[in-house]
Motif scaffolding. Structure first.
Motif, PDB file in Angstrom:
ATOM      1  N   UNK A   1       1.791  11.585  -4.285  1.00 33.97           N
ATOM      2  CA  UNK A   1       2.359  10.480  -3.509  1.00 33.97           C
ATOM      3  C   UNK A   1       1.725   9.162  -3.916  1.00 33.97           C
ATOM      4  N   UNK A   2       0.403   9.156  -4.059  1.00 35.84           N
ATOM      5  CA  UNK A   2      -0.288   7.921  -4.437  1.00 35.84           C
ATOM      6  C   UNK A   2       0.151   7.439  -5.822  1.00 35.84           C
TER       7      UNK A   2
ATOM      8  N   UNK B   1       0.861  -1.183   0.000  1.00 34.39           N
ATOM      9  CA  UNK B   1       0.000   0.000   0.000  1.00 34.39           C
ATOM     10  C   UNK B   1       0.894   1.228   0.000  1.00 34.39           C
ATOM     11  N   UNK B   2       0.300   2.336  -0.366  1.00 35.77           N
ATOM     12  CA  UNK B   2       1.060   3.580  -0.464  1.00 35.77           C
ATOM     13  C   UNK B   2       1.268   4.187   0.914  1.00 35.77           C
ATOM     14  N   UNK B   3       1.996   5.302   0.941  1.00 35.79           N
ATOM     15  CA  UNK B   3       2.203   6.004   2.207  1.00 35.79           C
ATOM     16  C   UNK B   3       0.902   6.548   2.783  1.00 35.79           C
ATOM     17  N   UNK B   4      -0.144   6.645   1.953  1.00 37.15           N
ATOM     18  CA  UNK B   4      -1.451   7.113   2.415  1.00 37.15           C
ATOM     19  C   UNK B   4      -2.315   5.986   2.941  1.00 37.15           C
ATOM     20  N   UNK B   5      -1.847   4.736   2.857  1.00 38.33           N
ATOM     21  CA  UNK B   5      -2.648   3.603   3.287  1.00 38.33           C
ATOM     22  C   UNK B   5      -3.639   3.124   2.255  1.00 38.33           C
ATOM     23  N   UNK B   6      -3.530   3.572   1.006  1.00 39.71           N
ATOM     24  CA  UNK B   6      -4.448   3.183  -0.054  1.00 39.71           C
ATOM     25  C   UNK B   6      -3.829   2.080  -0.907  1.00 39.71           C
ATOM     26  N   UNK B   7      -4.662   1.274  -1.561  1.00 36.97           N
ATOM     27  CA  UNK B   7      -4.118   0.162  -2.352  1.00 36.97           C
ATOM     28  C   UNK B   7      -3.326   0.648  -3.557  1.00 36.97           C
ATOM     29  N   UNK B   8      -2.317  -0.109  -3.917  1.00 30.77           N
ATOM     30  CA  UNK B   8      -1.468   0.216  -5.064  1.00 30.77           C
ATOM     31  C   UNK B   8      -1.966  -0.547  -6.293  1.00 30.77           C
ATOM     32  N   UNK B   9      -3.106  -0.149  -6.810  1.00 32.55           N
ATOM     33  CA  UNK B   9      -3.662  -0.827  -7.967  1.00 32.55           C
ATOM     34  C   UNK B   9      -3.962   0.192  -9.060  1.00 32.55           C
ATOM     35  N   UNK B  10      -4.237  -0.324 -10.259  1.00 25.72           N
ATOM     36  CA  UNK B  10      -4.465   0.547 -11.401  1.00 25.72           C
ATOM     37  C   UNK B  10      -5.742   1.345 -11.306  1.00 25.72           C
ATOM     38  N   UNK B  11      -6.807   0.765 -10.740  1.00 23.43           N
ATOM     39  CA  UNK B  11      -8.075   1.484 -10.652  1.00 23.43           C
ATOM     40  C   UNK B  11      -7.943   2.721  -9.772  1.00 23.43           C
TER      41      UNK B  11
ATOM     42  N   UNK C   1       5.471  -0.755  -8.785  1.00 28.24           N
ATOM     43  CA  UNK C   1       5.396  -1.595  -9.979  1.00 28.24           C
ATOM     44  C   UNK C   1       6.693  -1.580 -10.778  1.00 28.24           C
ATOM     45  N   UNK C   2       7.733  -0.900 -10.295  1.00 24.41           N
ATOM     46  CA  UNK C   2       9.038  -0.800 -10.951  1.00 24.41           C
ATOM     47  C   UNK C   2       8.889  -0.189 -12.343  1.00 24.41           C
ATOM     48  N   UNK C   3       8.153   0.882 -12.407  1.00 25.90           N
ATOM     49  CA  UNK C   3       7.936   1.598 -13.661  1.00 25.90           C
ATOM     50  C   UNK C   3       8.431   3.028 -13.478  1.00 25.90           C
ATOM     51  N   UNK C   4       9.736   3.282 -13.685  1.00 30.65           N
ATOM     52  CA  UNK C   4      10.267   4.624 -13.432  1.00 30.65           C
ATOM     53  C   UNK C   4       9.672   5.692 -14.336  1.00 30.65           C
ATOM     54  N   UNK C   5       9.315   5.348 -15.556  1.00 31.82           N
ATOM     55  CA  UNK C   5       8.738   6.346 -16.452  1.00 31.82           C
ATOM     56  C   UNK C   5       7.364   6.800 -15.955  1.00 31.82           C
ATOM     57  N   UNK C   6       6.558   5.877 -15.449  1.00 38.12           N
ATOM     58  CA  UNK C   6       5.272   6.265 -14.869  1.00 38.12           C
ATOM     59  C   UNK C   6       5.467   7.111 -13.608  1.00 38.12           C
ATOM     60  N   UNK C   7       6.510   6.814 -12.841  1.00 38.27           N
ATOM     61  CA  UNK C   7       6.790   7.638 -11.665  1.00 38.27           C
ATOM     62  C   UNK C   7       7.173   9.055 -12.064  1.00 38.27           C
TER      63      UNK C   7
END
Length: 614
Positions: free
Chosen positions: A380-381, A347-357, A389-395
């Protein structure tokens, strides 16, 4: 001994003259206290700016190597605002500003103390006051005023000591200047009771002045500043709005002190005329308080949405990710040695799920919504989802969404620069680097080195030389050919002799090893330096391309079933690979082996001896 008809013996009590010009005197006192409060508000705003820059600088130093505000290149708009904030802080710390502050505070106290002994100058001329007492009262007032305005440490400001100090200072000033205090001493019981009552009145005025006129940051200001920084350090309109509110609140505090002083200060007067005198000012003060409270909530909690939970704003129910569902991340770094294994936080630093939706909903909200305090949470999310997800370009894309908004924070600017300094090549990333190192980019001398190295890495040789022009040694070191970015790694992943299909494999620079050295839960921030990643096919093969020349460590994401807790993971051939000359390097077969962790050592038990034995 005979005295002139118009004189009285020194130290003798005299009938108190009826108060004259009460409303005019109250208006003058209110005006001076209002100006003093506005000045205190400006100084408090300067302190908040200074603390905000210090907090951002500390965050950069703790989370990023060689990170600081001085070494961070800023876009032109943010650089201009940062220079304005620096100038305001520097001007607020000059001795002339402190002298003006003391002068304005002295004038306000002088006018306020005129209520306590309205005719002390005339009494001094007629010989009814001893000169040495007036000198002592003046020197004592200066010392008390300096003690009341002396800056205190942040930890001390969050205790009850400043309130006690303000009460004591107010009580001393009251006793020094009141007609029934130091100026006209007596030795009877009514005089002592009067002194006790005036001490309480002075302490009350001092406490009220501290609560509503203080120019130093307390616990409430520190707490609000932490929330306010969600709007970003370089939100110019937010800083101007905060300045207007802080000045208005402290000016209103001056009116509050004037009302309290108008009720308690005039000697020899009943309560009814005092109430009639201060009633108009009290009504105005109450109306101003209501207006400021309503405007504060509409602006900061309505428009800027301070304190709004992100999950509520985005209509996302917070969900917890079970510990068994967290994937294991293994870093292969040395031959025949156990790999560094940690569990992803899930989960993220906000406590939310790390999913695409969730990411799509947050990204749509960030594009459509006006700038607010939730922009930082959205970035942050999105950034945590991309790095997990190991996607530096999306980051980089997520960080760039906030970079172009006034709510950007220095940590996101620095994170984007760090990602671009380690990620694999892509045309989109190259365009972002060209924007950073362009001629319109404003920078400090310390940041020029970072921009020069970034430009050299991505092949912008002219820009690298331009930024390194002030440092001949750096310019000479950057004249070498830039590293190639056409290299890659090709290999096969095996776990206990069987191919690992649909498994995430990535590479991270060798210098990022300290970030992975910890055990336990791995946060997205820990995994931010993955340069590139891919997924293995059915036979366990993988290919990583567009890598710059350098040394890399392989990282593998395994499921909880493939690597349960208390399991060690080793590699026969190790995980360090070098990419040289822009060629595809054959990584070979990476044969991973699982081993059970040894049981923890049993505690040493010393048998107890029966009593009487030696």
């Amino acid at each position: 001994m005979d005295h002139p008809p118009d004189a009285a013996p020194l130290g003798a009590s005299s009938p108190e003259p009826p108060p004259t010009g009460g409303r005019r005197r109250l208006a003058g006192t209110a005006a001076l206290l209002l100006a003093l409060g506005a000045w205190h508000g400006w100084r408090l705003w300067v302190q908040m700016v200074d603390r905000a820059r210090a907090a951002s600088d500390l965050q950069l130093r703790q989370l990023l190597p060689d990170g600081s505000l001085d070494s961070l290149p800023l876009p032109a708009a943010q650089a201009a605002l940062d220079q304005t904030l620096r100038s305001a802080v520097a001007f607020g710390q000059q001795p002339l500003v402190l002298g003006l502050h003391l002068l304005l505070a002295g004038l306000a106290c002088w006018h306020l103390l005129g209520w306590l002994s309205p005719d002390w100058v005339g009494e001094l001329r007629r010989g009814r006051l001893e000169r040495h007492k007036v000198v002592v009262a003046a020197l004592g007032s200066a010392a008390v005023l300096a003690a009341a305005l002396w800056p205190l440490d942040d930890l001390v400001m969050q205790t009850s000591f400043p309130i006690l100090r303000a009460g004591c200072c107010g009580a001393v000033l009251w006793l020094l200047w009141h007609r029934r205090g130091w100026l006209h001493p007596r030795d009877d019981w009514p005089y002592l009771l009067t002194c006790l009552g005036q001490t309480i009145n002075g302490a009350l005025v001092g406490v009220v002045a501290h609560l509503y006129l203080k120019h130093a940051m307390g616990a409430r200001e520190f707490g609000f500043l932490g929330t306010f920084l969600d709007l970003g350090l370089y939100h110019g309109r937010a800083w101007l709005t905060l300045l207007a509110f802080v000045v208005a609140l402290r000016a209103w505090g001056g009116l509050v002190v004037a009302v309290v002083a108008g009720l308690l200060a005039p000697p020899g007067e009943t309560l009814r005329p005092r109430l009639r005198r201060v009633l108009p000012l009290a009504v105005v003060t109450a109306l101003v308080a209501i207006g400021l409270q309503v405007a504060w909530r509409l602006v900061f909690f309505g428009r800027y949405r301070l304190g709004t939970p992100p999950a509520v704003a985005w209509q996302i129910p917070p969900r917890r990710v079970a510990e068994a569902e967290r994937p294991a991340v293994a870093v292969l770094y040395h031959r025949e040695k156990p790999a560094l294994v940690g569990r992803s936080a899930g989960r993220s630093a906000l406590g939310l799920p790390l999913d695409g939706a969730t990411s799509r909903r947050v990204a749509a909200w960030l594009v459509a919504a006006p700038p607010s305090a939730l922009d930082r949470a959205a970035a942050i999310q999105l950034s945590d989802t991309a790095t997990a997800a190991w996607d530096p370009l999306a980051a980089v894309r997520a960080q760039d969404l906030l970079t172009s908004r006034p709510t950007t924070a220095p940590i996101f600017l620095a994170a984007q620069l760090e990602t671009l300094s380690h990620c694999a090549y892509s045309p989109e990333a190259s365009r972002l680097v060209a924007r950073w190192v362009g001629p319109s980019q404003a920078s400090s001398p310390a940041a020029a080195v970072r921009l020069a190295r970034l430009a050299q890495r991505w092949g912008f040789t002219a820009a690298a030389q331009r930024w390194a022009a002030a440092d001949p040694a750096l310019a000479a070191s950057l004249r070498v050919a830039p590293p190639r970015h056409s290299g890659g790694l090709r290999g096969r992943l095996l776990l206990d002799g069987r191919p690992l299909a649909a498994t995430r494999v990535g590479v991270t620079p060798l210098l990022a090893l300290p970030l992975w050295a910890g055990t336990g839960a791995l946060t997205p921030w820990t995994q931010r330096l993955v340069s590139a990643a891919t997924t293995t096919d059915a036979a366990g093969h993988f290919t990583l391309g567009n890598l710059f020349d350098g040394s890399y460590l392989l990282v593998v994401a395994l499921s909880g079933e493939e690597l349960p807790p208390n399991t060690l993971l080793g590699s026969v051939d190790g995980g360090q690979r070098d990419v040289v000359g822009g060629r595809i390097t054959a990584a070979g077969e990476l044969r991973l082996q699982r081993r059970s962790a040894p049981p923890p050592p049993r505690p040493l038990r010393i048998p107890s001896r029966p009593p009487g034995q030696t």
